[in-house]
Design a protein around this motif. Structure first.
Motif, PDB file in Angstrom:
ATOM      1  N   ALA A   9       4.972   1.108 -27.541  1.00 51.71           N
ATOM      2  CA  ALA A   9       6.006   0.456 -26.739  1.00 51.71           C
ATOM      3  C   ALA A   9       6.362   1.347 -25.113  1.00 51.71           C
ATOM      4  O   ALA A   9       5.683   2.963 -25.417  1.00 51.71           O
ATOM      5  N   GLY A  10       6.289   0.047 -24.248  1.00 56.29           N
ATOM      6  CA  GLY A  10       5.568   1.279 -22.880  1.00 56.29           C
ATOM      7  C   GLY A  10       4.399   1.212 -22.007  1.00 56.29           C
ATOM      8  O   GLY A  10       4.671   1.885 -21.275  1.00 56.29           O
ATOM      9  N   SER A  11       3.284   0.687 -22.716  1.00 56.82           N
ATOM     10  CA  SER A  11       2.027   0.973 -22.015  1.00 56.82           C
ATOM     11  C   SER A  11       0.921  -0.480 -22.165  1.00 56.82           C
ATOM     12  O   SER A  11       1.055  -1.246 -21.239  1.00 56.82           O
ATOM     13  N   TRP A  12       1.546  -0.605 -23.110  1.00 55.18           N
ATOM     14  CA  TRP A  12       0.755  -1.918 -23.515  1.00 55.18           C
ATOM     15  C   TRP A  12       1.669  -2.687 -23.869  1.00 55.18           C
ATOM     16  O   TRP A  12       1.499  -4.138 -23.661  1.00 55.18           O
ATOM     17  N   TYR A  13       2.995  -2.549 -23.912  1.00 52.14           N
ATOM     18  CA  TYR A  13       3.476  -4.171 -23.628  1.00 52.14           C
ATOM     19  C   TYR A  13       5.024  -3.200 -23.428  1.00 52.14           C
ATOM     20  O   TYR A  13       5.561  -1.986 -23.718  1.00 52.14           O
ATOM     21  N   THR A  14       6.073  -3.936 -22.884  1.00 53.30           N
ATOM     22  CA  THR A  14       7.632  -3.261 -22.248  1.00 53.30           C
ATOM     23  C   THR A  14       7.992  -2.649 -23.551  1.00 53.30           C
ATOM     24  O   THR A  14       7.782  -2.653 -25.486  1.00 53.30           O
ATOM     25  N   ALA A  15       8.677  -1.655 -23.648  1.00 54.45           N
ATOM     26  CA  ALA A  15       9.788  -0.590 -24.224  1.00 54.45           C
ATOM     27  C   ALA A  15      10.616  -1.243 -24.465  1.00 54.45           C
ATOM     28  O   ALA A  15      11.656  -0.989 -25.389  1.00 54.45           O
ATOM     29  N   SER A  16      11.398  -2.618 -23.624  1.00 56.30           N
ATOM     30  CA  SER A  16      12.749  -2.984 -23.746  1.00 56.30           C
ATOM     31  C   SER A  16      12.746  -4.274 -24.879  1.00 56.30           C
ATOM     32  O   SER A  16      11.250  -5.414 -24.682  1.00 56.30           O
ATOM     33  N   GLY A  17      13.596  -3.935 -25.572  1.00 62.19           N
ATOM     34  CA  GLY A  17      13.316  -5.430 -26.761  1.00 62.19           C
ATOM     35  C   GLY A  17      13.754  -6.211 -26.529  1.00 62.19           C
ATOM     36  O   GLY A  17      12.803  -7.896 -26.413  1.00 62.19           O
ATOM     37  N   PRO A  18      14.963  -6.582 -25.585  1.00 58.44           N
ATOM     38  CA  PRO A  18      15.273  -7.826 -24.762  1.00 58.44           C
ATOM     39  C   PRO A  18      14.028  -8.313 -23.932  1.00 58.44           C
ATOM     40  O   PRO A  18      14.258  -9.719 -24.090  1.00 58.44           O
ATOM     41  N   GLN A  19      13.408  -7.414 -23.133  1.00 54.96           N
ATOM     42  CA  GLN A  19      12.407  -8.543 -21.891  1.00 54.96           C
ATOM     43  C   GLN A  19      11.321  -8.489 -22.665  1.00 54.96           C
ATOM     44  O   GLN A  19      10.648  -9.683 -22.317  1.00 54.96           O
ATOM     45  N   LEU A  20      10.827  -7.646 -24.196  1.00 55.33           N
ATOM     46  CA  LEU A  20       9.927  -8.296 -25.040  1.00 55.33           C
ATOM     47  C   LEU A  20       9.552  -9.192 -26.187  1.00 55.33           C
ATOM     48  O   LEU A  20       8.908 -10.033 -25.666  1.00 55.33           O
ATOM     49  N   ASN A  21      11.276  -9.282 -26.063  1.00 60.36           N
ATOM     50  CA  ASN A  21      11.249 -10.970 -26.791  1.00 60.36           C
ATOM     51  C   ASN A  21      11.779 -12.161 -25.966  1.00 60.36           C
ATOM     52  O   ASN A  21      10.856 -13.162 -26.088  1.00 60.36           O
ATOM     53  N   VAL A  31      -8.247 -16.346 -34.400  1.00 56.06           N
ATOM     54  CA  VAL A  31      -8.561 -15.221 -34.240  1.00 56.06           C
ATOM     55  C   VAL A  31      -7.785 -15.521 -33.060  1.00 56.06           C
ATOM     56  O   VAL A  31      -7.537 -15.869 -31.896  1.00 56.06           O
ATOM     57  N   ALA A  32      -7.369 -14.069 -32.676  1.00 60.15           N
ATOM     58  CA  ALA A  32      -6.607 -13.604 -31.340  1.00 60.15           C
ATOM     59  C   ALA A  32      -6.763 -12.617 -30.382  1.00 60.15           C
ATOM     60  O   ALA A  32      -6.580 -11.274 -32.033  1.00 60.15           O
ATOM     61  N   PRO A  33      -6.966 -12.485 -29.390  1.00 61.74           N
ATOM     62  CA  PRO A  33      -6.495 -11.195 -28.810  1.00 61.74           C
ATOM     63  C   PRO A  33      -5.753  -9.874 -28.934  1.00 61.74           C
ATOM     64  O   PRO A  33      -4.407 -10.175 -29.291  1.00 61.74           O
ATOM     65  N   HIS A  34      -6.218  -8.612 -29.202  1.00 59.05           N
ATOM     66  CA  HIS A  34      -5.087  -7.965 -28.689  1.00 59.05           C
ATOM     67  C   HIS A  34      -5.674  -6.583 -27.773  1.00 59.05           C
ATOM     68  O   HIS A  34      -4.714  -5.779 -28.194  1.00 59.05           O
ATOM     69  N   ALA A  35      -4.726  -7.277 -26.842  1.00 53.58           N
ATOM     70  CA  ALA A  35      -5.288  -6.523 -26.362  1.00 53.58           C
ATOM     71  C   ALA A  35      -3.454  -6.305 -24.878  1.00 53.58           C
ATOM     72  O   ALA A  35      -3.022  -6.946 -25.724  1.00 53.58           O
ATOM     73  N   GLY A  36      -2.984  -5.625 -24.306  1.00 49.98           N
ATOM     74  CA  GLY A  36      -1.984  -5.644 -24.442  1.00 49.98           C
ATOM     75  C   GLY A  36      -1.418  -7.024 -23.094  1.00 49.98           C
ATOM     76  O   GLY A  36      -2.103  -7.565 -22.829  1.00 49.98           O
ATOM     77  N   TYR A  37      -0.283  -7.097 -23.442  1.00 48.10           N
ATOM     78  CA  TYR A  37       0.104  -7.936 -23.081  1.00 48.10           C
ATOM     79  C   TYR A  37       0.368  -9.180 -21.415  1.00 48.10           C
ATOM     80  O   TYR A  37      -0.493  -9.879 -21.748  1.00 48.10           O
ATOM     81  N   THR A  38       0.220  -8.017 -20.806  1.00 41.68           N
ATOM     82  CA  THR A  38       0.343  -8.831 -19.638  1.00 41.68           C
ATOM     83  C   THR A  38      -1.278  -9.329 -19.247  1.00 41.68           C
ATOM     84  O   THR A  38      -1.806 -10.394 -18.281  1.00 41.68           O
ATOM     85  N   TYR A  39      -2.396  -8.800 -20.330  1.00 41.80           N
ATOM     86  CA  TYR A  39      -3.450  -9.453 -20.307  1.00 41.80           C
ATOM     87  C   TYR A  39      -3.656 -10.296 -20.921  1.00 41.80           C
ATOM     88  O   TYR A  39      -4.337 -11.663 -20.561  1.00 41.80           O
ATOM     89  N   CYS A  40      -2.946 -10.543 -22.898  1.00 46.21           N
ATOM     90  CA  CYS A  40      -2.829 -11.626 -22.993  1.00 46.21           C
ATOM     91  C   CYS A  40      -2.684 -11.939 -23.493  1.00 46.21           C
ATOM     92  O   CYS A  40      -2.784 -13.176 -25.058  1.00 46.21           O
ATOM     93  N   GLY A  41      -1.045 -12.009 -23.258  1.00 44.60           N
ATOM     94  CA  GLY A  41      -0.181 -12.390 -24.261  1.00 44.60           C
ATOM     95  C   GLY A  41       0.093 -14.418 -24.222  1.00 44.60           C
ATOM     96  O   GLY A  41       0.166 -14.606 -24.883  1.00 44.60           O
ATOM     97  N   SER A  42      -0.369 -15.311 -22.653  1.00 45.25           N
ATOM     98  CA  SER A  42      -0.792 -16.166 -23.343  1.00 45.25           C
ATOM     99  C   SER A  42      -1.848 -16.814 -24.296  1.00 45.25           C
ATOM    100  O   SER A  42      -1.814 -18.102 -24.855  1.00 45.25           O
ATOM    101  N   CYS A  43      -2.993 -15.520 -23.753  1.00 48.10           N
ATOM    102  CA  CYS A  43      -3.945 -16.414 -25.010  1.00 48.10           C
ATOM    103  C   CYS A  43      -3.216 -16.226 -26.174  1.00 48.10           C
ATOM    104  O   CYS A  43      -4.195 -16.805 -27.264  1.00 48.10           O
ATOM    105  N   ALA A  44      -2.737 -15.250 -26.717  1.00 50.21           N
ATOM    106  CA  ALA A  44      -2.575 -14.900 -28.352  1.00 50.21           C
ATOM    107  C   ALA A  44      -1.600 -15.743 -28.314  1.00 50.21           C
ATOM    108  O   ALA A  44      -1.567 -16.519 -29.542  1.00 50.21           O
ATOM    109  N   ALA A  45      -0.669 -16.101 -27.586  1.00 53.00           N
ATOM    110  CA  ALA A  45       0.400 -17.568 -27.881  1.00 53.00           C
ATOM    111  C   ALA A  45       0.037 -18.765 -28.554  1.00 53.00           C
ATOM    112  O   ALA A  45       0.040 -19.102 -29.164  1.00 53.00           O
ATOM    113  N   ARG A  46      -1.325 -19.370 -27.615  1.00 50.64           N
ATOM    114  CA  ARG A  46      -1.897 -19.779 -28.344  1.00 50.64           C
ATOM    115  C   ARG A  46      -2.491 -20.037 -29.737  1.00 50.64           C
ATOM    116  O   ARG A  46      -2.549 -21.118 -30.524  1.00 50.64           O
TER     117      ARG A  46
END
Length: 82
Positions: A13-25, A46-61
């Motif tokens: 938390a705070g590096s690969w994704y935000t440390a803020s729970g509401p912002q992450l949600n 099969v889903a990527p596991h990189a930081g959400y900034t890089y793969c959030g939309s792809c992982a969501a699919r």
């Protein structure tokens, strides 16, 4: 077999994704809301596991194709980076 729930501390938390729970949600809901489910729920994804900034939309699919109302077991296979 145990029905025990295991929770692990959020070590990135705070590096690969935000440390803020509401912002992450909000980010996760935003990515998931942009994806439509397929006609049938996925039996495997099969889903990527990189930081959400890089793969959030792809992982969501990938994760949007899982129907939690009928999913009984989830197996996660992934590399260890440590």
């Amino acid at each position: 077999m145990s029905n025990r729930v295991v929770c692990q501390e959020a070590s990135h938390a705070g590096s690969w994704y935000t440390a803020s729970g509401p912002q992450l949600n909000a980010q996760l809901e935003g990515w998931l809301s942009q994806v439509q489910s397929t006609k049938r729920p996925a039996r495997a994804i099969v889903a990527p596991h990189a930081g959400y900034t890089y793969c959030g939309s792809c992982a969501a699919r990938a994760y949007k194709q899982v129907d939690p109302s009928i999913t009984r077991r989830i197996f996660i296979l992934g590399p260890s980076h440590h």
